[in-house]
Design an enzyme around this catalytic site. Structure first.
Site, mmCIF file in Angstrom:
data_model
loop_
_atom_site.group_PDB
_atom_site.id
_atom_site.type_symbol
_atom_site.label_atom_id
_atom_site.label_comp_id
_atom_site.label_asym_id
_atom_site.label_seq_id
_atom_site.Cartn_x
_atom_site.Cartn_y
_atom_site.Cartn_z
ATOM 1 N N LYS A 32 0.865 -1.185 0.000
ATOM 2 C CA LYS A 32 0.000 0.000 0.000
ATOM 3 C C LYS A 32 0.900 1.232 0.000
ATOM 4 O O LYS A 32 1.933 1.253 0.699
ATOM 5 C CB LYS A 32 -0.880 -0.040 1.261
ATOM 6 C CG LYS A 32 -1.891 1.085 1.365
ATOM 7 C CD LYS A 32 -2.760 0.895 2.609
ATOM 8 C CE LYS A 32 -3.805 1.971 2.760
ATOM 9 N NZ LYS A 32 -4.653 1.761 3.964
ATOM 10 N N SER A 84 -9.682 -0.526 7.382
ATOM 11 C CA SER A 84 -9.108 -0.320 6.042
ATOM 12 C C SER A 84 -8.418 -1.526 5.428
ATOM 13 O O SER A 84 -8.066 -1.493 4.252
ATOM 14 C CB SER A 84 -8.125 0.853 6.069
ATOM 15 O OG SER A 84 -8.837 2.056 6.054
ATOM 16 N N SER A 89 -9.589 1.893 3.179
ATOM 17 C CA SER A 89 -8.712 2.630 2.300
ATOM 18 C C SER A 89 -7.719 1.757 1.529
ATOM 19 O O SER A 89 -7.155 2.218 0.534
ATOM 20 C CB SER A 89 -7.941 3.677 3.106
ATOM 21 O OG SER A 89 -7.075 3.056 4.042
#
Lengths: 92, 484
Positions: free
Chosen positions: B76, B175, B151
């Site tokens: 990420k 997330s 996210s």
């Protein structure tokens, strides 16, 4: 929440410049969210201790021994630098 | 090759069915073919990856082994990798080159992993749909008109679309778990303090945790063995005993108690989600687990508590973006204060500004006690709910999200509606406990995945892995493939 939130004052504290449209939208947002979080007032927390950290926090010590630094030139990532310093617009 | 799990690929590499370079190239070909539709990545690190794959092949040829030798993994884009961009999907950090490796990255490298690139996310991890990315949205591989969740939506979509064998995400309020759920993959949020946050760009420091997003629970166990453990560079990383998480895969579930929190099955939950979760509970009962009804009475206050605490911490953490030391700087400013104000106006997106404003408000003079302190006190009540619950059960079984993946654009203009999509995951972060999301069904109407969430006590990821793995050995939901 009876008082109106002073969006401009909060923006100044947050060091955010807002356009008029942004300011209007944030007025509405803050009012709506604060209204939502006001539901916490339904709970009596007068005898409850606050939690800032979920695990017991203690000082972390290590032996006072030197070690090699990572030798990183942090200045290269700066938007502007000059003679080994960060460079910023005039302050006064 | 791209459809392999980590454990399968590891075996194949050891048996020389293909090389790490071949595997890495196959994944990049897959990326090239599906990325125009999915847009899971924000940038690729092809040169680095191919070098790492070559090194892995040399080690394999020399008979060496390491837990992730030659395994292609995505990160990420808020996890720093030295000399590569870490943008947090924000204009503010668009040109930021990380000067060092996050601890999880140095551990992955040491374990022999091949780092493919950085995945898309909501800006500064603030969002539940990956629509708040400054770069571009990411699409759900199961239905390109729907969001992948957020996210960590880029990581979840990349795993689901086989654009990597596994990825790392981060979880502040759900997330990792919510996008894993939306994309039909496995996502584990470890206990707060289990994995070092050094080199993770901070959103809310008392809630953030890095964790694995994988095709199976067994792969998550393997990744946990690599990334977990105390780190002197993160003073909040816990100095506790570290188990071998792979051992939990062998555990028998007989007699293990699962708590079913009644508050998670009230109005607002999609009936299809509820039916799938109930079905999963039956499967776990058939594997020997005992069902106990439990109560988490403060669930309804978790979203409000979370937004006070997370935004307060975010407003402090994001004060560092001032255009002086790194990141974006506004070009048009006559003096320093104006430069700060313009930089932050131009560099942050709408949702980030909202949260900075809310956080600044709840910490401001005159409101601190009424909001921030109140939030911290309700956090105690939420944490106590879990402590009480775990006196009656070993693992809590609950839905992961009240809904399945929604359409792009459907919630983006209604922040509160968006925040409420995380109601079932947020309380685990407030309490600091671990949680895992695993696929448990498919929506009949929309043909998209449904997930179940398991939660356990602090530092008891082992029971999550044990239950999750046995569930996957006895079901096929995790084997279903998106129609790409």
């Amino acid at each position: 929440m009876s008082d109106k939130i002073d969006t401009q004052k909060i923006a100044k504290l947050a060091r955010l410049k807002l356009t008029e449209i942004e300011s209007d939208k944030l007025d509405g947002y803050l009012e709506q969210v604060v209204d939502y979080i006001d539901q916490l007032n339904q709970l009596d927390t007068s005898n409850v201790q606050p939690t800032s950290h979920v695990l017991p926090v203690h000082n972390v010590f290590r032996d006072d021994k030197g070690s090699k630094s990572k030798n990183i030139d942090y200045l290269t990532g700066a938007p502007s630098n000059n003679k080994g310093h960060y460079e910023v617009p005039k302050i006064i | 090759m791209h459809r392999k799990t980590i454990l399968q690929a590891k075996e194949d590499l050891l048996q020389k069915k293909y090389s790490a370079v071949e595997l890495t190239k196959a994944i990049y070909q897959r990326i090239e073919s599906v990325e125009p539709k999915v847009q899971a990545y924000v940038h690729l690190t092809q040169d680095i990856a191919l070098n790492q794959a070559q090194e892995a092949d040399q080690k394999l040829a020399a008979g060496q082994d390491a837990p992730l030798l030659g395994i292609p993994i995505a990160l990420k884009d808020l996890i720093c990798m030295q000399d590569t961009r870490t943008t947090c999907s924000s204009k503010m950090l668009d040109q930021f080159i990380a000067p060092y490796d996050a601890t999880v990255v140095s551990r992955l490298k040491k374990a022999g992993a091949v780092i493919l690139g950085k995945t898309n996310m909501d800006e500064f991890a603030m969002g539940s749909s990956t629509e708040n990315s400054w770069h571009h949205p990411t699409m759900n591989p199961w239905d390109l008109s729907r969001v992948p969740g957020g996210s960590s939506g880029g990581s979840a979509a990349a795993v689901a679309a086989h654009e990597c064998l596994a990825a790392l995400g981060s979880d502040t309020g759900g997330s990792i778990r919510q996008p894993a759920n939306f994309c039909g993959v496995t996502g584990l949020k470890p206990t707060y303090g289990r994995v070092s946050r050094f080199g993770l760009v901070a959103f809310a420091s008392s809630l953030d945790q890095i964790g694995p997003m994988t095709k199976t629970v067994a792969d998550s166990a393997l990744l946990m063995n690599v990334i977990a453990g105390n780190d002197p560079q993160d003073s909040t990383s816990a100095d506790v005993e570290l188990p071998n998480f792979m051992n939990s895969l062998e555990k028998n579930l007989s007699g293990l108690k699962m708590g079913i929190p009644k508050e998670y099955f009230t109005s607002g939950i999609d009936p299809e989600v509820e039916a799938s979760v109930q079905e999963a509970i039956k499967t776990l009962e058939s594997l020997g687990m005992k069902k106990v009804e439990i109560s988490l009475p403060h669930l309804q206050y978790s979203v409000a508590t979370y937004y006070i605490i997370a935004c307060a911490e975010a407003s402090a953490n994001l004060s560092r973006y001032d255009g002086v030391r790194y990141g974006y700087r506004s070009k048009s400013s006559d003096n320093l204060l104006e430069m700060y104000m313009n930089t932050r106006q131009e560099g942050f997106g709408e949702e980030v500004k909202r949260r900075i404003m809310l956080g600044t408000f709840v910490l401001s003079s005159g409101y601190y006690d009424a909001y921030y302190l109140k939030g911290q006190k309700v956090r105690t009540l939420i944490k106590q709910d879990f402590e009480n619950a775990f006196e009656q059960c070993d693992v809590i079984i609950a839905p992961n999200s009240p809904i399945t993946a929604f359409k792009l654009g459907e919630r983006v203009n209604d922040p509160i509606k968006m925040y409420l999509s995380d109601i079932y995951t947020i309380s685990a972060n407030l309490a600091g406990i671990p949680g895992i999301s695993i696929p448990c069904g498919t929506s009949k109407t929309n043909k998209i995945p449904i997930g179940i969430q398991l939660m356990s006590k602090h530092f008891d990821e082992e029971n999550l892995i044990a239950v999750g793995h046995q569930f996957q050995l006895n079901t096929e939901y995790h084997l279903k493939q998106p129609p790409l």
